[in-house]
Enzyme design. Structure first.
Site, PDB file in Angstrom:
ATOM      1  N   SER A   1      -3.855  -1.232  15.024  1.00 38.73           N
ATOM      2  CA  SER A   1      -4.642  -0.084  15.298  1.00 38.73           C
ATOM      3  C   SER A   1      -4.919  -0.254  16.677  1.00 38.73           C
ATOM      4  CB  SER A   1      -5.797  -0.223  14.353  1.00 38.73           C
ATOM      5  OG  SER A   1      -6.955   0.683  14.837  1.00 38.73           O
TER       6      SER A   1
ATOM      7  N   TYR B   1     -13.038  -5.038  11.638  1.00 34.89           N
ATOM      8  CA  TYR B   1     -11.817  -4.371  11.777  1.00 34.89           C
ATOM      9  C   TYR B   1     -11.026  -4.518  12.837  1.00 34.89           C
ATOM     10  CZ  TYR B   1      -8.531  -0.600  11.201  1.00 34.89           C
ATOM     11  OH  TYR B   1      -7.501   0.187  11.130  1.00 34.89           O
TER      12      TYR B   1
ATOM     13  N   ASN C   1       1.396   3.509  -2.286  1.00 35.39           N
ATOM     14  CA  ASN C   1       0.993   4.511  -3.257  1.00 35.39           C
ATOM     15  C   ASN C   1       0.230   5.660  -2.695  1.00 35.39           C
ATOM     16  OD1 ASN C   1      -0.972   2.471  -3.141  1.00 35.39           O
ATOM     17  ND2 ASN C   1      -2.065   3.718  -4.388  1.00 35.39           N
ATOM     18  N   THR C   2       0.130   5.638  -1.348  1.00 32.87           N
ATOM     19  CA  THR C   2      -1.117   6.535  -0.765  1.00 32.87           C
ATOM     20  C   THR C   2      -0.935   6.456   0.737  1.00 32.87           C
ATOM     21  OG1 THR C   2      -3.324   7.547  -0.945  1.00 32.87           O
ATOM     22  CG2 THR C   2      -3.097   4.982  -0.454  1.00 32.87           C
ATOM     23  N   GLY C   3      -1.091   7.658   1.415  1.00 35.95           N
ATOM     24  CA  GLY C   3      -1.478   7.695   2.794  1.00 35.95           C
ATOM     25  C   GLY C   3      -0.114   7.374   3.524  1.00 35.95           C
TER      26      GLY C   3
ATOM     27  N   GLY D   1       1.538   4.734   3.897  1.00 37.64           N
ATOM     28  CA  GLY D   1       2.129   3.836   3.043  1.00 37.64           C
ATOM     29  C   GLY D   1       3.296   4.694   2.158  1.00 37.64           C
TER      30      GLY D   1
ATOM     31  N   GLY E   1       0.834  -1.244  -0.093  1.00 36.36           N
ATOM     32  CA  GLY E   1      -0.260   0.186   0.022  1.00 36.36           C
ATOM     33  C   GLY E   1       0.766   1.343   0.066  1.00 36.36           C
TER      34      GLY E   1
END
Length: 332
Positions: free
Chosen positions: A167, A192, A40-42, A44, A38
């Protein structure tokens, strides 16, 4: 014994982290290779960018290679001369995990840092390609399978680290081994929480087994606090997006701040294995990284062992740890 009991300390809680820990404390990473799922965004992308700035070669493991290419270009602008490769990986499809790992093993001889960052949150009820509840299947089983398939290159590194992003919501999880796929009882946040609880139990058991095999591999878990990323909005119904909007505007930190626990776990010298890091301030929502204590359900060794065995059966990925003797016989 109740599944909520703590029969042994799974996580190290004694290592102090400097209160001003930030990217300036990342040591030089020249010659090191990192995989960021991941990336590519945020969180990551922020993680991959800082690792590249410190000199690491980075592989972005992403579902969309187009978005991955755009992220790689962004990283190269921030870290001129850095090597950033993009490979497709869909953690919700075990065949994709196997294909990624096979290509990686063919191309790279060793892996120093595996950042298990990608994930989905409180999505609607759905299943992965292989029929697993989507959050448990993506966030836990996908990364469990990926780590196991990459074990040969992790074992070949001098002192590899595996960092898995959990989390604070792990405290809401409660693993029912009769219903791991939540077919009888399901809720967005419950599912989650289960997946993030599994991330922590996996981390503790990976670190224990790697140590028992004599590997220098160490495993860490982190949580980012409340970071301003698309995780809180992507795939959410309007009501959920609305609930996150106001607290997000007031409390959420930028992705780089949210990525600090991950970066610290990946690079801080001398950090004991099986350490859980998160923000030190504001009720764990924000602040510099610090060692934090997981909820009681994440500290039960028998549950960690059982989850490991069940995960191997579900993914058909068995961790082939070398014997301690084989590791000690390696040339220095």
């Amino acid at each position: 014994m109740s599944s909520d009991s703590t029969d042994a300390p799974l996580f190290d809680t004694a290592c102090p982290i400097p209160g001003d820990w930030g990217p300036h404390r990342i040591p030089g990473l020249g010659g090191r290779l990192a995989v960021v799922t991941g990336g590519n965004t945020g969180l990551g992308l922020a993680t991959a960018r800082e690792l590249a700035r410190a000199g690491a070669d980075v592989v972005l493991a992403v579902r969309s290679t187009g978005r991955g290419a755009a992220a790689a270009a962004d990283i190269r602008r921030a870290a001129p001369g850095s090597r950033v490769d993009v490979h497709r990986l869909d953690l919700a499809d075990l065949a994709s995990v196997a294909d990624f790992a096979d290509r990686f093993l063919d191309e790279y001889p060793a892996l120093d840092l595996l950042i298990n960052n990608a994930g989905i949150m409180t999505t609607r009820r759905s299943t992965t390609t292989d029929g697993f509840e989507s959050q448990f299947g993506t966030n836990h089983l996908g990364h469990f399978a990926l780590t196991g398939r990459l074990l040969p290159v992790l074992a070949a590194a001098t002192a590899a680290r595996v960092v898995t992003v959990s989390s604070a919501a792990h405290a809401l999880g409660r693993l029912d081994f009769r219903d791991l796929q939540s077919k009888r009882r399901w809720g967005r946040l419950r599912a989650y929480g289960n997946s993030k609880l599994a991330n922590l139990l996996f981390t503790a058991e990976l670190d224990r087994r790697a140590g028992a095999a004599g590997l220098a591999l160490r495993a860490y878990a982190v949580h980012p606090g409340y970071a301003a990323t698309s995780l809180f909005t992507a795939g959410q119904p309007p009501l959920v997006r609305g609930l996150f909007a106001l607290p997000g505007a007031v409390l959420a930190v930028r992705p780089l701040t949210g990525a600090l626990p991950t970066l610290c776990a990946a690079t801080h010298p001398g950090l004991p294995g099986a350490t859980f890091l998160g923000p030190r301030g504001a009720a764990g929502l924000r602040g510099a990284p610090a060692v934090v204590t997981p909820a009681p359900r994440a500290r039960h060794r028998a549950t960690a062992v059982r989850l490991w065995e069940v995960s191997q059966a579900l993914t058909a990925v068995r961790y082939d740890f070398p014997s301690p003797a084989a590791v000690s016989d390696r040339p220095a």
